[in-house]
Design an enzyme around this catalytic site. Structure first.
Site, short mmCIF file in Angstrom:
data_model
loop_
_atom_site.label_atom_id
_atom_site.label_comp_id
_atom_site.label_asym_id
_atom_site.label_seq_id
_atom_site.Cartn_x
_atom_site.Cartn_y
_atom_site.Cartn_z
N VAL A 233 7.53 0.92 39.12
CA VAL A 233 7.07 0.18 40.30
C VAL A 233 6.59 1.11 41.41
O VAL A 233 5.74 0.73 42.21
CB VAL A 233 8.19 -0.75 40.84
CG1 VAL A 233 8.51 -1.83 39.84
CG2 VAL A 233 9.43 0.04 41.22
N ASN B 185 16.46 1.91 36.14
CA ASN B 185 15.06 2.28 36.34
C ASN B 185 14.95 3.67 36.94
O ASN B 185 15.79 4.09 37.74
CB ASN B 185 14.38 1.26 37.27
CG ASN B 185 14.21 -0.08 36.60
OD1 ASN B 185 15.11 -0.55 35.91
ND2 ASN B 185 13.08 -0.71 36.79
N LYS C 244 18.69 -2.28 30.20
CA LYS C 244 18.09 -3.50 29.66
C LYS C 244 18.66 -3.84 28.28
O LYS C 244 18.43 -4.94 27.76
CB LYS C 244 16.57 -3.36 29.59
CG LYS C 244 15.92 -3.27 30.96
CD LYS C 244 14.44 -3.00 30.88
CE LYS C 244 13.81 -3.00 32.28
NZ LYS C 244 14.40 -2.00 33.18
N SER D 205 18.89 5.58 26.29
CA SER D 205 18.89 4.12 26.27
C SER D 205 18.64 3.58 27.67
O SER D 205 18.22 4.33 28.57
CB SER D 205 20.21 3.60 25.70
OG SER D 205 20.14 2.20 25.49
N GLY E 64 6.52 12.29 27.91
CA GLY E 64 6.80 11.20 28.84
C GLY E 64 7.50 11.68 30.10
O GLY E 64 7.83 12.86 30.24
N SER F 258 8.74 7.33 37.56
CA SER F 258 8.30 7.55 36.18
C SER F 258 6.98 6.83 35.94
O SER F 258 6.56 5.95 36.71
CB SER F 258 9.36 7.04 35.20
OG SER F 258 9.57 5.66 35.36
#
Length: 672
Positions: free
Chosen positions: A473, A465, A428, A425, A310, A469
């Protein structure tokens, strides 16, 4: 076009011809310097016997000096690139020649020895003539090179006036491929206005960019990479936009000197100008973490990264490789992602053993085999489902991966006596309004509970955010801009905390090194950024005016909040050893309490979505309150909730209390 290939023989002949020509030039200068030495010694009235001495000695003196200069490689360098080190080499060669000639003359010549003053003058004149000629050659080259630039060259203005930008300006001036002429500098220090740097004037400060652009007809404003904070760079961008001038990024001088910059055929650096990217306009200065101590945790160790394919996991792997672990175990369930990161890391792996493992973190038997086979010592757990709207549609899968998967890997880390376990983590997890956020909070709870009875240092790292990534967005907006718009934003007041991928990855490593066990680390990410402002920044970076791309507000998606928080109401942010990292002092959870909650969830993962949400609301009470707040936001717009955020307390600023050791947050553990 005909391509002419030049072989090694031709290259060698060219170099030999050049050395012959330079040798002839040096012989001429040596003969002149010796003649001038005799002339100065006798006030330009050289006696007949001195003329005879000159004719008798000029050949062997010049030959001896030529040999010495050749042996010290003095005339192998390019004259157009002469530096102070070349002049120092000239001084050494002349001094050595003086000593050898004086000794030769004293030992072998019995009569009519050369006056010592002539030898001394000859040495000084050689330095003056050769040094002056070589310096003049470079001066002429640098003075006339800009005049050779095409008439349609672009006028450039460089941001910042210091030694680094001065050297870069010089390289740009000497690089005809750029077709660019540096007109001047601007600098934040107003006292530098009117001064000269390498013959180029400082035209003003940062507030004068628009005026300077207009007055001097600037085509490009150049800023050195990573020298300006986001807020200051944004101000320059806005002034460039008003003047319809392009802003470009140039590499720092360190990159030029490190060999990362390619050279052209004449040995001159090829300076690559690039456009801005979103990291350049991050609305705060990027956080530079102190990596001391990380090497002690990673060097020579067997390190595992889950979710290694990822965006965050792969960057963590890149950062880990710089600390030379013994082995790096890549755990990833997507074959293509694993293949790409393994191939990238192997290029510069050196002695580090790269072990790719296709596995699902919920598969206990497979994960147990990986732990046992590879003797894992440190774990970075990045594997997770992260997309909020997608997890709203698949809540059972979110629980399996984010909660049960974390439990599986954490239990195996404990059983394997792993030194450190770091959970990635998200903000959120604070007052979660989404299934994804709830599952990450439950993962945090389990990690804390696990730390109470384990010798493994369990820590969690919470951040906002991540710019750029996968499926964030940024790439979505960039694709919409490429298509000509519109850009879709859910709400005009939607705000988020942002950080770069390298920042997020370094924070994880830093937290793992700092933690004693049981901490939740939070990065000070400055002020939250409105998503619509981010969209406008990307439009500007693309070289367009904000009015050229339509921005459409589509409405909030399921599970989304207008703003994110970094810690819960009952939590406090406490400083730790790093000035930009804080510890969220949270409510303690017992191992039995957390285990019971997870057992209840495990029973309902295959039930209906409504049943799963009901169970999540029973376990995480903040989830109910967040859902109620979302309904208020939808009914009343954004004003009530934003008012609550700004009117109660600043949720991202730490209190004034200070602690130096985070071990007090977990009294059951001794400081390691």
């Amino acid at each position: 076009m005909k391509i002419v290939r030049v072989g090694p023989l031709e290259i060698q002949m060219s170099l030999s011809l050049r050395l012959v020509l330079l040798a002839i030039c040096h012989l001429v200068f040596f003969a002149i310097s010796l003649l001038l030495a005799f002339a100065l010694r006798f006030d330009f009235e050289i006696p007949v016997e001195s003329w005879s001495m000159y004719r008798a000695t000029v050949s062997w003196i010049c030959g001896l000096k030529l040999t010495i200069f050749y042996l010290v490689s003095h005339y192998h360098g390019w004259w157009r690139f002469v530096t102070f080190s070349d002049l120092a080499a000239l001084l050494r060669a002349s001094t050595l020649s003086l000593l050898v000639i004086a000794a030769f003359d004293y030992i072998l010549v019995n009569t009519h020895q050369i006056p010592r003053s002539v030898l001394l003058l000859d040495s000084l004149l050689s330095i003056i003539l050769l040094g002056g000629f070589r310096s003049t050659w470079r001066l002429l080259h640098e003075s006339f090179q800009p005049l050779k630039t095409k008439t349609d060259h672009r006028n450039a203005l460089i941001v910042g006036a210091d030694v680094s930008t001065g050297r870069l300006a010089q390289q740009i001036q000497l690089n005809p491929q750029l077709n660019c002429r540096v007109i001047g500098f601007i600098d934040s220090d107003p006292t530098k206005r009117g001064s000269m740097l390498g013959g180029i004037p400082v035209l003003g400060d940062f507030e004068d960019v628009e005026t300077v652009i207009t007055t001097w007809q600037i085509d490009d404003v150049l800023v050195v990479d990573k020298t300006l904070g986001g807020w200051r760079l944004r101000g320059i961008i806005e002034q460039c936009e008003k003047s319809q001038t392009k802003l470009k990024v140039i590499p720092p001088i360190e990159q030029l000197l490190s060999g990362e910059t390619r050279l052209n055929g004449r040995g001159e650096p090829l300076i690559a100008l690039r456009d801005l990217d979103i990291n350049d306009v991050l609305r705060r200065d990027p956080v530079q973490l102190d990596v001391e101590g990380i090497s002690q945790m990673l060097q020579g160790r067997d390190v595992m990264v889950t979710g290694a394919g990822g965006s965050i996991g792969s960057e963590i792997c890149r950062q880990i490789m710089t600390f030379q672990p013994r082995s790096l175990i890549l755990v990833e369930r997507f074959e293509n992602n694993l293949f790409m990161i393994e191939r990238e890391l192997r290029v510069n792996a050196g002695t580090v053993i790269i072990t790719p493992c296709i596995a699902d973190v919920t598969d206990e038997q497979r994960m147990r085999e990986i732990f046992k086979t590879n003797n894992v010592e440190v774990v970075f757990h990045a594997a997770a489902h992260k997309h909020v709207p997608m997890m709203e549609l698949n809540p059972g899968e979110a629980i399996k991966n984010n909660v049960l998967g974390t439990k599986c890997v954490a239990d195996l880390a404990d059983q394997s006596n792993v030194t450190c376990f770091a959970l990635i983590s998200t903000d959120k997890a604070v007052n979660p309004s989404s299934v994804m956020g709830v599952t990450k909070q439950l993962a945090e709870r389990y990690i804390y509970a696990k730390s109470q009875s384990s010798d493994t240092r369990f820590v969690a790292v919470r951040f906002g955010n991540v710019l750029g990534s996968a499926s964030s967005v940024i790439p979505i907006f960039q694709e919409q801009i490429r298509r000509g718009g519109p850009i879709t934003v859910t709400h005009p007041e939607m705000k988020r905390y942002f950080m770069t991928i390298p920042e997020a990855s370094r924070l994880v490593l830093q937290a793992a090194a700092l933690g004693n066990g049981g901490e939740i680390f939070v990065l000070d990410m400055g002020e939250p950024v409105r998503i619509v402002d981010l969209a406008v920044d990307l439009i500007r970076i693309a070289g367009l005016h904000p009015d050229e791309i339509e921005i459409v507000f589509t409405g909030m998606r399921p599970g989304e909040k207008l703003f994110e928080e970094l810690y819960l109401d009952e939590e406090r942010l406490l400083p730790c050893k790093h000035s930009k990292i804080f510890v969220a002092a949270h409510r303690p959870y017992t191992a039995d309490e957390v285990a019971q909650s997870i057992a209840q969830l495990a029973k309902v993962v295959h039930e209906s979505d409504s049943e799963i949400r009901r169970m999540l609301q029973q376990i995480v009470l903040e989830y109910i309150r967040a859902q109620e707040n979302l309904q208020k936001d939808e009914r009343h717009g954004s004003t009530n909730r934003i008012g609550d955020m700004t009117g109660t307390r600043d949720r991202h600023r730490p209190p004034s209390t200070s602690i130096g050791d985070t071990s007090s947050l977990n009294p059951a553990r001794k400081k390691l």
